[in-house]
Scaffold this active site. Structure first.
Site, PDB file in Angstrom:
ATOM      1  N   GLU A  90       0.834  -1.200   0.000  1.00 54.14           N
ATOM      2  CA  GLU A  90       0.000   0.000   0.000  1.00 54.14           C
ATOM      3  C   GLU A  90       0.871   1.254   0.000  1.00 54.14           C
ATOM      4  O   GLU A  90       1.946   1.282   0.606  1.00 54.14           O
ATOM      5  CB  GLU A  90      -0.921  -0.011   1.224  1.00 54.14           C
ATOM      6  CG  GLU A  90      -1.983  -1.095   1.096  1.00 54.14           C
ATOM      7  CD  GLU A  90      -2.901  -1.220   2.315  1.00 54.14           C
ATOM      8  OE1 GLU A  90      -4.035  -1.629   2.129  1.00 54.14           O
ATOM      9  OE2 GLU A  90      -2.471  -0.916   3.429  1.00 54.14           O
ATOM     10  N   CYS A 331      -0.974   6.237   9.663  1.00 57.81           N
ATOM     11  CA  CYS A 331       0.271   5.607  10.124  1.00 57.81           C
ATOM     12  C   CYS A 331      -0.015   4.311  10.858  1.00 57.81           C
ATOM     13  O   CYS A 331      -0.830   4.272  11.772  1.00 57.81           O
ATOM     14  CB  CYS A 331       0.971   6.530  11.107  1.00 57.81           C
ATOM     15  SG  CYS A 331       2.204   7.517  10.326  1.00 57.81           S
TER      16      CYS A 331
HETATM   17  N1  SAH Z   1       9.338   1.110  10.069  1.00 59.63           N
HETATM   18  C1  SAH Z   1       9.514   2.505  10.103  1.00 59.63           C
HETATM   19  C2  SAH Z   1       8.650   3.256   9.111  1.00 59.63           C
HETATM   20  C3  SAH Z   1       7.204   2.875   8.992  1.00 59.63           C
HETATM   21  S1  SAH Z   1       6.062   3.186  10.295  1.00 59.63           S
HETATM   22  C4  SAH Z   1       9.272   3.036  11.496  1.00 59.63           C
HETATM   23  O1  SAH Z   1       8.748   2.317  12.318  1.00 59.63           O
HETATM   24  O2  SAH Z   1       9.658   4.167  11.735  1.00 59.63           O
HETATM   25  C5  SAH Z   1       5.857   4.922  10.404  1.00 59.63           C
HETATM   26  C6  SAH Z   1       5.365   5.400  11.777  1.00 59.63           C
HETATM   27  O3  SAH Z   1       4.048   4.916  12.126  1.00 59.63           O
HETATM   28  C7  SAH Z   1       6.268   4.960  12.918  1.00 59.63           C
HETATM   29  O4  SAH Z   1       6.633   6.093  13.653  1.00 59.63           O
HETATM   30  C8  SAH Z   1       5.378   4.061  13.763  1.00 59.63           C
HETATM   31  O5  SAH Z   1       5.751   4.107  15.117  1.00 59.63           O
HETATM   32  C9  SAH Z   1       4.021   4.653  13.516  1.00 59.63           C
HETATM   33  N2  SAH Z   1       2.899   3.767  13.789  1.00 59.63           N
HETATM   34  C10 SAH Z   1       2.849   2.429  13.678  1.00 59.63           C
HETATM   35  N3  SAH Z   1       1.632   1.966  14.028  1.00 59.63           N
HETATM   36  C11 SAH Z   1       0.884   3.047  14.364  1.00 59.63           C
HETATM   37  C12 SAH Z   1      -0.474   3.228  14.766  1.00 59.63           C
HETATM   38  N4  SAH Z   1      -1.304   2.216  14.867  1.00 59.63           N
HETATM   39  N5  SAH Z   1      -0.903   4.482  15.029  1.00 59.63           N
HETATM   40  C13 SAH Z   1      -0.083   5.538  14.870  1.00 59.63           C
HETATM   41  N6  SAH Z   1       1.196   5.435  14.457  1.00 59.63           N
HETATM   42  C14 SAH Z   1       1.680   4.201  14.211  1.00 59.63           C
END
Ligand code: SAH
Ligand code: SF4
Length: 341
Positions: A90, A331
């Site tokens: 996605e 996110c």
């Molecule tokens: N793997 C990398 C990039 C992808 S995730 C990383 O973790 O940084 C991008 C962001 O989304 C990260 O900061 C992660 O902590 C956040 N994230 C993951 N699950 C989430 C959720 N359910 N709600 C809000 N942010 C989330």
């Protein structure tokens, strides 16, 4: 046959020169692929038919297939993309007030299994090739048609970009090149859950690309529970690096705020201590709920108290209430269903 999007200009030129095609033709091809966003070889008007035949016989010219586009009321669109081997990823096109942001995936799934993340829940399938990373950007650009103004690119989709560093690097070199997609380094953000060696390498290779570090906890113990990778990649050395390294931009710390897990004032105070002396921004992302995970979004009041207390300590704090929640594209909500349909 290998996708043409997997080759940089030099590699393309080497292959084509061996077939008697002059190097400037490779620049023209790059112009069609990345500048004019014209993937259809039939429309490459400055390339001779003889050369077209050779190119067509050497490379797969197809972009990955858009399987589905979902749109929410804010104008955010989630693209479900089918890769050549039928796996699904996605990408998200986010409409901001004065520009667009592309949220791009770097892997199919993710091996790091953060407790709160839908991508982590699906497990790891494979790295994306550099061509598959580029293909997402081209598909989203195609959607925007003639739009020529500001584009931001964030690697906050599926996967851990720094665990796919070689392909990321190759894609980035085409993304930032003026012979390529031509998006400035300062408009690109790589989000990572931490890999100090790779962070250093990224900053050496692309000094103006911005880094977001997914911190998500005010202390190592809690971080280990939420992000198992933290046991292997402890947070202290990473924070020390950010404290001491002279950099072009402030690092951003992302803090996914989860109800009853890391949303107390005490956490804010601990975070203040943990980050003291680091020139940084703090990006608070109230948790986006997923149906397969039991964590809950924090109350608005708690988010405000938390962010106010850090603001009063002098931090630049942003609260990012994610867009795209209606279509599960915020996110941590990306989890393309990878059953082969
Ligand atoms: N793997 C990398 C990039 C992808 S995730 C990383 O973790 O940084 C991008 C962001 O989304 C990260 O900061 C992660 O902590 C956040 N994230 C993951 N699950 C989430 C959720 N359910 N709600 C809000 N942010 C989330
Ligand atoms: Fe992977 Fe990032 Fe999700 Fe953690 S938050 S599982 S590192 S995509």
């Amino acid at each position: 046959m290998n996708s043409i999007y997997n080759y940089n200009l030099e590699e393309l030129s080497t292959i084509l020169t061996e077939r008697g095609i002059k190097p400037f033709v490779s620049n023209q091809i790059f112009g069609w692929l990345y500048n004019k966003i014209e993937p259809d070889i039939n429309n490459w008007s400055n390339i001779s038919n003889t050369n077209k035949e050779i190119i067509d016989s050497l490379f797969d010219l197809n972009l990955d297939k858009v399987e589905k586009v979902e749109k929410d009321s804010s104008g955010t669109k989630k693209f479900l993309i089918r890769l050549q081997d039928d796996l699904l990823i996605e990408s998200v096109l986010i409409k901001e007030s004065d520009h667009y942001t592309f949220c791009i995936s770097s892997q199919v799934g993710c091996a790091l299994q953060c407790a709160f993340c839908a991508t982590g829940k699906m497990g790891f399938f494979r790295d994306l090739t550099s061509g598959e990373i580029l293909s997402q950007i081209i598909l989203l650009k195609k959607e925007l048609g003639d739009y020529k103004r500001k584009l931001n690119l964030v690697f906050m989709g599926m996967g851990e970009p720094l665990l796919n560093y070689d392909n990321l690097k190759k894609a980035l070199s085409i993304i930032i090149a003026d012979t390529g997609i031509n998006i400035g380094q300062r408009n690109i953000t790589i989000s990572t859950s931490g890999f100090l060696g790779k962070i250093k390498q990224l900053e050496e290779d692309f000094p103006k690309i911005k880094i977001s570090f997914s911190l998500n906890s005010s202390n190592q113990e809690n971080r280990e529970k939420l992000m198992p990778i933290s046991k292997k990649e402890p947070v202290k050395p990473i924070l020390n690096y950010f404290k001491t390294k002279k950099r072009q931009f402030r690092v951003t710390f992302e803090y996914v705020m989860i109800k009853g897990v890391n949303d107390s004032l005490e956490d804010a105070l601990k975070l203040n201590k943990l980050l003291s002396g680091i020139s940084c921004k703090i990006n608070i992302i109230p948790y986006n709920e997923n149906k397969s995970i039991s964590f809950k979004s924090p109350e608005k009041k708690k988010v405000e108290k938390f962010s106010d207390s850090l603001f009063k300590k002098g931090y630049t704090v942003m609260v990012r209430w994610s867009k795209g929640k209606e279509i599960n594209s915020a996110c941590g909500q990306l989890s393309a269903d990878n059953r082969q349909v």
